[in-house]
Every structure is written in structure tokens, then in C-alpha cells.
Write a protein that holds these residues in place. Structure first.
Motif, PDB file in Angstrom:
ATOM      1  N   PRO A 361     -19.705  14.058   2.172  1.00  0.00           N
ATOM      2  CA  PRO A 361     -19.805  13.475   0.756  1.00  0.00           C
ATOM      3  C   PRO A 361     -19.158  11.961   1.015  1.00  0.00           C
ATOM      4  O   PRO A 361     -20.054  11.110   0.584  1.00  0.00           O
ATOM      5  N   VAL A 362     -18.019  12.005   1.800  1.00  0.00           N
ATOM      6  CA  VAL A 362     -17.436  10.354   1.875  1.00  0.00           C
ATOM      7  C   VAL A 362     -18.644   9.651   2.779  1.00  0.00           C
ATOM      8  O   VAL A 362     -18.814   8.458   2.551  1.00  0.00           O
ATOM      9  N   ALA A 363     -18.951  10.323   3.879  1.00  0.00           N
ATOM     10  CA  ALA A 363     -20.092   9.662   4.868  1.00  0.00           C
ATOM     11  C   ALA A 363     -21.338   9.246   3.904  1.00  0.00           C
ATOM     12  O   ALA A 363     -21.924   8.053   4.341  1.00  0.00           O
ATOM     13  N   GLY A 364     -21.835  10.248   3.168  1.00  0.00           N
ATOM     14  CA  GLY A 364     -23.112   9.646   2.414  1.00  0.00           C
ATOM     15  C   GLY A 364     -22.789   8.449   1.640  1.00  0.00           C
ATOM     16  O   GLY A 364     -23.558   7.689   1.325  1.00  0.00           O
ATOM     17  N   VAL A 365     -21.651   8.184   0.967  1.00  0.00           N
ATOM     18  CA  VAL A 365     -21.393   7.130   0.181  1.00  0.00           C
ATOM     19  C   VAL A 365     -21.281   5.679   1.136  1.00  0.00           C
ATOM     20  O   VAL A 365     -21.802   4.894   0.711  1.00  0.00           O
ATOM     21  N   VAL A 366     -20.386   6.233   1.991  1.00  0.00           N
ATOM     22  CA  VAL A 366     -20.009   4.814   2.860  1.00  0.00           C
ATOM     23  C   VAL A 366     -21.377   4.586   3.630  1.00  0.00           C
ATOM     24  O   VAL A 366     -21.593   3.129   3.702  1.00  0.00           O
ATOM     25  N   PHE A 367     -22.226   5.463   4.166  1.00  0.00           N
ATOM     26  CA  PHE A 367     -23.240   4.918   4.767  1.00  0.00           C
ATOM     27  C   PHE A 367     -24.281   4.253   3.972  1.00  0.00           C
ATOM     28  O   PHE A 367     -24.887   3.223   4.323  1.00  0.00           O
ATOM     29  N   ALA A 368     -24.532   4.842   2.683  1.00  0.00           N
ATOM     30  CA  ALA A 368     -25.444   4.157   1.833  1.00  0.00           C
ATOM     31  C   ALA A 368     -24.814   2.839   1.411  1.00  0.00           C
ATOM     32  O   ALA A 368     -25.504   1.598   1.505  1.00  0.00           O
ATOM     33  N   ASP A 370     -22.744   0.848   3.300  1.00  0.00           N
ATOM     34  CA  ASP A 370     -23.141   0.137   4.390  1.00  0.00           C
ATOM     35  C   ASP A 370     -24.347  -0.585   4.578  1.00  0.00           C
ATOM     36  O   ASP A 370     -24.598  -1.842   4.738  1.00  0.00           O
ATOM     37  N   GLY A 371     -25.467   0.077   4.038  1.00  0.00           N
ATOM     38  CA  GLY A 371     -26.956  -0.307   3.931  1.00  0.00           C
ATOM     39  C   GLY A 371     -26.855  -1.423   2.958  1.00  0.00           C
ATOM     40  O   GLY A 371     -27.531  -2.300   3.040  1.00  0.00           O
ATOM     41  N   VAL A 372     -26.422  -1.148   1.734  1.00  0.00           N
ATOM     42  CA  VAL A 372     -26.454  -2.149   0.578  1.00  0.00           C
ATOM     43  C   VAL A 372     -25.981  -3.515   1.201  1.00  0.00           C
ATOM     44  O   VAL A 372     -26.482  -4.436   0.868  1.00  0.00           O
ATOM     45  N   LEU A 373     -24.847  -3.527   1.641  1.00  0.00           N
ATOM     46  CA  LEU A 373     -24.103  -4.731   2.180  1.00  0.00           C
ATOM     47  C   LEU A 373     -24.760  -5.324   3.415  1.00  0.00           C
ATOM     48  O   LEU A 373     -24.728  -6.638   3.346  1.00  0.00           O
ATOM     49  N   LEU A 374     -25.430  -4.496   4.196  1.00  0.00           N
ATOM     50  CA  LEU A 374     -26.094  -5.249   5.497  1.00  0.00           C
ATOM     51  C   LEU A 374     -27.536  -5.757   4.671  1.00  0.00           C
ATOM     52  O   LEU A 374     -27.764  -6.899   5.201  1.00  0.00           O
ATOM     53  N   LEU A 387     -12.943  -3.211  11.259  1.00  0.00           N
ATOM     54  CA  LEU A 387     -12.007  -3.272  12.342  1.00  0.00           C
ATOM     55  C   LEU A 387     -10.623  -2.923  11.506  1.00  0.00           C
ATOM     56  O   LEU A 387      -9.700  -2.398  12.323  1.00  0.00           O
ATOM     57  N   ALA A 388     -10.362  -3.299  10.363  1.00  0.00           N
ATOM     58  CA  ALA A 388      -9.177  -2.950   9.800  1.00  0.00           C
ATOM     59  C   ALA A 388      -8.866  -1.512   9.780  1.00  0.00           C
ATOM     60  O   ALA A 388      -7.803  -0.748   9.999  1.00  0.00           O
ATOM     61  N   ALA A 389      -9.985  -0.813   9.461  1.00  0.00           N
ATOM     62  CA  ALA A 389      -9.981   0.584   9.191  1.00  0.00           C
ATOM     63  C   ALA A 389      -9.704   1.558  10.489  1.00  0.00           C
ATOM     64  O   ALA A 389      -8.933   2.272  10.717  1.00  0.00           O
ATOM     65  N   ALA A 390     -10.286   0.861  11.589  1.00  0.00           N
ATOM     66  CA  ALA A 390      -9.850   1.167  13.042  1.00  0.00           C
ATOM     67  C   ALA A 390      -8.704   0.829  13.422  1.00  0.00           C
ATOM     68  O   ALA A 390      -7.986   1.864  13.899  1.00  0.00           O
ATOM     69  N   VAL A 420     -11.944   7.416   5.009  1.00  0.00           N
ATOM     70  CA  VAL A 420     -11.703   6.992   3.847  1.00  0.00           C
ATOM     71  C   VAL A 420     -11.051   5.441   3.520  1.00  0.00           C
ATOM     72  O   VAL A 420     -11.528   5.036   2.485  1.00  0.00           O
ATOM     73  N   LEU A 421     -10.509   4.905   4.373  1.00  0.00           N
ATOM     74  CA  LEU A 421     -10.360   3.734   4.426  1.00  0.00           C
ATOM     75  C   LEU A 421     -11.681   2.829   4.467  1.00  0.00           C
ATOM     76  O   LEU A 421     -11.798   1.938   3.307  1.00  0.00           O
ATOM     77  N   ARG A 422     -12.621   3.087   4.938  1.00  0.00           N
ATOM     78  CA  ARG A 422     -14.043   2.596   4.800  1.00  0.00           C
ATOM     79  C   ARG A 422     -14.477   2.899   3.344  1.00  0.00           C
ATOM     80  O   ARG A 422     -15.084   1.735   2.936  1.00  0.00           O
ATOM     81  N   LEU A 423     -14.318   4.075   2.984  1.00  0.00           N
ATOM     82  CA  LEU A 423     -14.942   4.226   1.530  1.00  0.00           C
ATOM     83  C   LEU A 423     -14.157   3.581   0.569  1.00  0.00           C
ATOM     84  O   LEU A 423     -14.926   2.736  -0.245  1.00  0.00           O
ATOM     85  N   LEU A 424     -12.913   3.189   0.681  1.00  0.00           N
ATOM     86  CA  LEU A 424     -11.956   2.439  -0.261  1.00  0.00           C
ATOM     87  C   LEU A 424     -12.413   0.867  -0.329  1.00  0.00           C
ATOM     88  O   LEU A 424     -12.777   0.375  -1.194  1.00  0.00           O
ATOM     89  N   THR A 425     -12.683   0.417   0.949  1.00  0.00           N
ATOM     90  CA  THR A 425     -13.197  -0.883   1.140  1.00  0.00           C
ATOM     91  C   THR A 425     -14.633  -1.276   0.557  1.00  0.00           C
ATOM     92  O   THR A 425     -14.879  -2.173  -0.146  1.00  0.00           O
ATOM     93  N   VAL A 426     -15.411  -0.439   0.710  1.00  0.00           N
ATOM     94  CA  VAL A 426     -16.995  -0.700   0.704  1.00  0.00           C
ATOM     95  C   VAL A 426     -17.113  -0.330  -0.762  1.00  0.00           C
ATOM     96  O   VAL A 426     -17.880  -1.279  -1.517  1.00  0.00           O
ATOM     97  N   VAL A 427     -16.701   0.599  -1.364  1.00  0.00           N
ATOM     98  CA  VAL A 427     -16.592   0.602  -2.825  1.00  0.00           C
ATOM     99  C   VAL A 427     -15.860  -0.289  -3.572  1.00  0.00           C
ATOM    100  O   VAL A 427     -16.604  -0.757  -4.564  1.00  0.00           O
ATOM    101  N   ALA A 428     -14.812  -0.712  -3.293  1.00  0.00           N
ATOM    102  CA  ALA A 428     -14.286  -2.035  -3.678  1.00  0.00           C
ATOM    103  C   ALA A 428     -15.311  -3.325  -3.891  1.00  0.00           C
ATOM    104  O   ALA A 428     -15.397  -3.862  -4.976  1.00  0.00           O
TER     105      ALA A 428
END
Length: 444
Positions: A361-368, A370-374, A387-390, A420-428
Motif C-alpha cells: 500500500p505504501v508503494a502504491g501511493v508513493v509510485f502514484a 511520483d507519477g503526479v510530480l513527474l 536522495l534524502a530518503a536514501a 516511508v520517508l518517500r511517502l511522507l515527502t511526496v504526500v506533503a
């Protein structure tokens, strides 16, 4: 009940069938190459362990190069989608023409450098002269397909931008399908062995790239190089390449730590990781639909519709991720046995499996998102966030895991923190709305 007006959120929604109409063919394109690699592997595998090892190493090197250059697809989609949304189809296709010139130029550089560096790089990676020699013999032929691979990547980019994901599927399947038939013929009856596999690869890329170039020529747009457009594409590409490097550093580190843990750990990690990558393709197809739809909405000047579509596609990603969690939780007792019969590997797989299941579920939101922001051209933010999450999540935890002997559980804890870090950043970022910059070309 109040009537639905032209200004209501419902009016800005995209029909689910339209999202699926973009996502399903895109999934076919994403899956075509891994499926072809499986066919290639099966053919070469019957030559023996050494040719198979050479194919594995040579293929990994070629894939690494092409993966780092996916900005030719994602960046082109973002720019072309905006222009298409603004009603400027010719200019959108023109982005594809410039991306194709860039693909040819970069591809020729890759071809030249690859011929020079193939031997020392293969030897450094394998540590075995025999494997390196086989890899180099395959790679030096396959590298002639590098410019063609990148032309295909660029072609996918502009066609997705004008919301056409069906033709790219046909073109990629045509090349890979013919090559899948040709590969065993060249390897066995013709007698070219491992090198026959490389020739078949180049044939596949020639066919696919030729079809994309023909489609571009039929659009009757200006094909002459435009340095200003190419420079703009390179600027977007820089951010996407850095983002991709962060992914590669994480994935290579995970495999390296697993290999240093135990034979069972690296085997278990390989099984679960390949399933993770396969499901990433499934989820990424929604991201491609999001890129096209969000870019078009912003190009048409409708930040509101872009936000509505972003929320809609993100909800789809969450639902799909939850469904995958249920399916793969149910398959836990049986699916790993399809990949291995080794008792030690099977006993180790659960240490990674339940992380893999829970993260869908985390990946589903993050990848979606990612597509929005791209699609919005917000590549600089994605670069920094990844880079920050890595650097703050995945890499420290993975190497601490190695030092403290946490094993496979530690590796997948690192991946979980990264996601989870990626999720927090892209949702914000999504919630802030600062990504929704309208106009045919992103100016902020």
C-alpha cells in the motif's frame, strides 16, 4: 441532489476506463523487456553455466546504463503532456523529435565508451576472467543497440505525453517478439552461441526504434535539432539521473549486504526482490497514466483538475497496493516454492516476505505520487526527496544491519524506512499544491 456543475470536483475527474486505457498498455511496455530477458536467459542457459554467467553480467551492465537514462522517457512525457494539454500537439511531438536527437547523441557516446570500458568494468565486477571474457563478447555486440534503446525510450516519452500508450506497446512487442523467435535460431542452428543472443537483442532494438522514428516522421513536424529545447531536456534529465543513482546505490547495497550475510540470505533476497521489482512495474503503470493526465491538465491551465486527478490516481494506487497485500499474504505458503526448493532459502524468505507484503500500500501511493510530480515536471523536488530518503534511511540502516548482524530483516527494515520517508515527502508535497504550476511549459 445538487446538479454536477462544470466547476465541481466531479466534473474534473477522469473516467477510470481512461486511466486504465493509459495504464494497461504502459504496463505491457514495462513488462515486455523483462519477459524478453527471461526468454533470452532460457535460450542461453542451455549453453552452460559460463555463457549464462556472461549474459547475466553483460545484461546487468547494459540495463544499468539504460536505466540511468530513463529521463529521455519521463522528462519527455512531462514536457510533451503540458504542450498537448495546451492544444499544441505539434510542439508536443516536437519534444519527441528533440529527445530522439538527444537519444542518438547520448547513445553514440555510450557505445564508444562501452567498447573502451567493457573489459575492465566486467572484470572488476565479476573478479573472474572467464566470466568477464564471455560478458564482454556479448556486451560489445549488444552495445550497438544502445542508441536504438534510447530512441525507443524517447519515443515512449512523447507518445505517452500525447496520451497514446497503445502504439508504443505494439512497437515494443513487434521488436521483442521477432527477436524472441530469432534468438534461439541464431544461438543454435546458426551456431553463433552467446553472440547470437546479442545480435538478436540488436535486431529487437532496431525494429522498435525504426517504428518509433517512422511514427515521428509521419507527424510532419520540424525534425531539425533545436539546441534550446535539448538544453531544457538535459536540465530536467540531470535531476532524474541523480534520483535514479540514489535508487541504484540502495539496491546495489542491499544485494551486497545480503551476499555478505549468507548464501541463504542472498537467495531469499533475490526471490523477494524480484517479486518487488515485478510489482513495481504493475504500480508504475498507474504512475505513467498520472504523468500524462496531470501534465495535460496543467498544460491546459487547470491546476484544479490536476489536483483532482492526482487524488484520484493516488486513491487507485492505494487500493491496488492493498489488493496486492492481500494476494501476496495469501500466497506466502506456496509462491516461494515456485522459485526455489532449497530448505535454507525457504526458511529465510519470511524474514523479508512480510516486509514486502506490508509495503505494497505504501508503494502504491508513493509510485502514484511520483507519477503526479513527474507529470508536473517537479523533478528537482523528487531528486532531493529521494536522495534524502536514501542517505538518511536506506543506506545507513543497511550498513548498520551488516555491522550488527541483523541479516535480511535489517535489509528490509532499511527499505521500509526508505519507502516511508518517500511517502511522507511526496504526500506533503502533494498536499501543499506547490507542484501544480500551470502553463504549456513549467516556469517555476
Amino acid at each position: 441532489m445538487a446538479a454536477v456543475t462544470a466547476t465541481s470536483p466531479v466534473a474534473d475527474r477522469v473516467p477510470a476506463r481512461r486511466v486504465l486505457g493509459l495504464a494497461v498498455p504502459a504496463l505491457g511496455v514495462l513488462a515486455a523487456e523483462p519477459l524478453y530477458v527471461l526468454v533470452d536467459t532460457a535460450v542461453v542457459g542451455h549453453l552452460g553455466a559460463l555463457p549464462l554467467a556472461g549474459l547475466a553480467l553483460g545484461g546487468a551492465l547494459l540495463t544499468l546504463v539504460s536505466t540511468q537514462l530513463t529521463f529521455l522517457s519521463y522528462g519527455t512525457t512531462a514536457r510533451a503532456a503540458r504542450l498537448h494539454g495546451a492544444g499544441r500537439r505539434a510542439d508536443a511531438v516536437g519534444e519527441g523529435a528533440q529527445a530522439t536527437w538527444l537519444a542518438l547523441a547520448v547513445g553514440l557516446v555510450v557505445l564508444g565508451l562501452g567498447q573502451l570500458l567493457a573489459a575492465p568494468v566486467a572484470l572488476a565486477m565479476s573478479g573472474d576472467p572467464a566470466i568477464a571474457d564471455r560478458a564482454v563478447s556479448w556486451l560489445r555486440i549488444a552495445l550497438f543497440g544502445a542508441p536504438l534503446i534510447l530512441v525507443t525510450v524517447a519515443g515512449n516519452g512523447w507518445m505517452r505525453g500525447v496520451q497514446d500508450t497503445v502504439r508504443p506497446l505494439r512497437y515494443v512487442l513487434a521488436g521483442n517478439g521477432i527477436s524472441a523467435v530469432l534468438c534461439p535460431v541464431l544461438v543454435y542452428p546458426v551456431g553463433w552461441g552467446l553472440e547470437g543472443s546479442a545480435v538478436a537483442n540488436v535486431v529487437a532494438q532496431t525494429i522498435s526504434a525504426g517504428l518509433f522514428v517512422r511514427a515521428l516522421a509521419r507527424e510532419r513536424v520540424g525534425l531539425r535539432p533545436r539546441p534550446a529545447v535539448v538544453r531544457a531536456q538535459l536540465g530536467l534529465g540531470r535531476d532524474l539521473v541523480l534520483r535514479s543513482l540514489a535508487f541504484q546505490a540502495c539496491f546495489v547495497s542491499a544485494t551486497a549486504v545480503a551476499a555478505r550475510t549468507s548464501t541463504e540470505a542472498v537467495g531469499a533476497h533475490q526471490v523477494v526482490w524480484q517479486l518487488w521489482m515485478f510489482l513495481a512495474l504493475v504500480l508504475d503503470s498507474l504512475a505513467i497514466a498520472a504523468q500524462s493526465l496531470v501534465g495535460a491538465a496543467l498544460g491546459a491551465g487547470s491546476a484544479r483538475q490536476a489536483r483532482v486527478v492526482a487524488g484520484q490516481v493516488t486513491a487507485y494506487g492505494l487500493v491496488l497496493g492493498c489488493a496486492l497485500t492481500v494476494v501476496f499474504a495469501a500466497l506466502a505458503p506456496v509462491l516461494p516454492r515456485a522459485f526455489t526448493s532449497d530448505a535454507g532459502v525457504l526458511a529465510t524468505i519470511p524474514h523479508a516476505w512480510w516486509f514486502f507484503v506490508a509495503l505494497q500500500p505504501v508503494a502504491g501511493v508513493v509510485f502514484a505520487l511520483d507519477g503526479v510530480l513527474l507529470g508536473a515536471g517537479d523533478a528537482a523536488f523528487l531528486r532531493t526527496a529521494t536522495l534524502a530518503a536514501a542517505l538518511l534511511g536506506f543506506l545507513p540502516l543497511i550498513w548498520v544491519s551488516h555491522g550488527l548482524g541483523w541479516g535480511l530483516g535489517g535489509i528490509w527494515t532499511g527499505l521500509s524506512v526508505f519507502m516511508v520517508l518517500r511517502l511522507l515527502t511526496v504526500v506533503a508535497r502533494w498536499r501543499s499544491g506547490r507542484w501544480a504550476v500551470t502553463g504549456a511549459v513549467r516556469t517555476a
